[in-house]
Design an enzyme around this catalytic site. Structure first.
Site, PDB file in Angstrom:
ATOM      1  N   SER A 121     -46.139 -19.552 -19.157  1.00 41.70           N
ATOM      2  CA  SER A 121     -46.674 -20.640 -18.356  1.00 41.70           C
ATOM      3  C   SER A 121     -45.546 -21.541 -17.841  1.00 41.70           C
ATOM      4  CB  SER A 121     -47.706 -21.420 -19.191  1.00 41.70           C
ATOM      5  OG  SER A 121     -48.408 -22.357 -18.420  1.00 41.70           O
ATOM      6  N   HIS A 146     -48.893 -17.504 -15.146  1.00 40.07           N
ATOM      7  CA  HIS A 146     -50.298 -17.609 -14.757  1.00 40.07           C
ATOM      8  C   HIS A 146     -50.483 -18.885 -13.949  1.00 40.07           C
ATOM      9  CE1 HIS A 146     -51.465 -19.921 -18.738  1.00 40.07           C
ATOM     10  NE2 HIS A 146     -50.584 -20.580 -18.007  1.00 40.07           N
TER      11      HIS A 146
END
EC number: 3.4.21.92
Length: 217
Positions: A121, A146
């Site tokens: 992330s 993501h």
């Protein structure tokens, strides 16, 4: 001044039983000897002298404050010498991560990044944001990208405001990630629609890092 033997005895007497050291957050101490005597450092302060900054754990405001402060300090110490940012993080707050990102781009020294363990992330985003040609991962590290996560509560109008902000952040992060990886924005958008895990070699092929390091050069 306490001597080396006394310091080691003190540390040994304070050592927790049943492997509780990590749970208690104890940090190893390094003792250096010079002509003026002995001096002890916690291990992270000693590594900071070598211009190594650690970003470990969740990215939050406290983490960001510590990393930003260290980057600014090292810039003031020597604006021409590279800084190394070692990352092992599952990600976290976008705003905290962007504070680190902006400071990495702001300071004069190149900031080299290295993933050990996991960069997911916002951790992966910061890994990719290192100086071009100076982004590394260890062989068994994992990288995950993501789209930003968010949850909203309250009235419909409040939820709409939060949804617009999440969409803005997703678009902004996708454009920045495209800039740092060389991928087009459309591919970044597709590839970050769900959790996308990569090996070190996959991350290199994608443009998130430049080198997979098996040994220190």
């Amino acid at each position: 001044m306490i001597n080396r033997a006394q310091l080691l005895d003190t540390l040994a007497s304070q050592a927790p039983r049943d492997f509780e050291a990590q749970a208690l957050g104890l940090v190893p101490i390094v003792v250096e000897t010079s002509g003026r005597g002995e001096r002890s450092y916690d291990i992270y302060s000693r590594l900071l002298k070598e211009r190594i900054v650690f970003m470990v754990g969740e990215v939050n405001d406290q983490t960001a404050n510590l990393v930003v402060a260290q980057l600014l300090f090292l810039e003031s110490e020597n604006p021409d010498k590279d800084i190394s940012l070692y990352i092992n993080s599952p990600g976290g707050s976008v705003s905290a991560g962007m504070a680190i990102y902006d400071t990495m781009q702001f300071v004069k020294p190149d900031v080299s990044t290295l993933c050990m363990g996991l960069a997911a992330s916002m951790g992966a985003f910061l890994l990719a944001s290192g100086a071009k040609g100076k982004r590394y991962a260890l062989p068994n590290a994992r990288v995950m990208i993501h789209q930003p996560l968010g949850g909203a509560r309250g009235q419909a109008s409040d939820i709409e405001i939060q949804a617009r902000e999440i969409l803005y952040l997703r678009d902004r992060l996708n454009h920045l990630l495209a800039h740092h990886t060389g991928q087009d924005v459309e591919r970044i958008a597709r590839d970050t629609d769900r959790d996308n895990f990569m090996s070190s070699e996959d991350a290199k092929a994608y443009g998130l890092i430049d080198h997979v390091s098996t040994k220190r050069p």
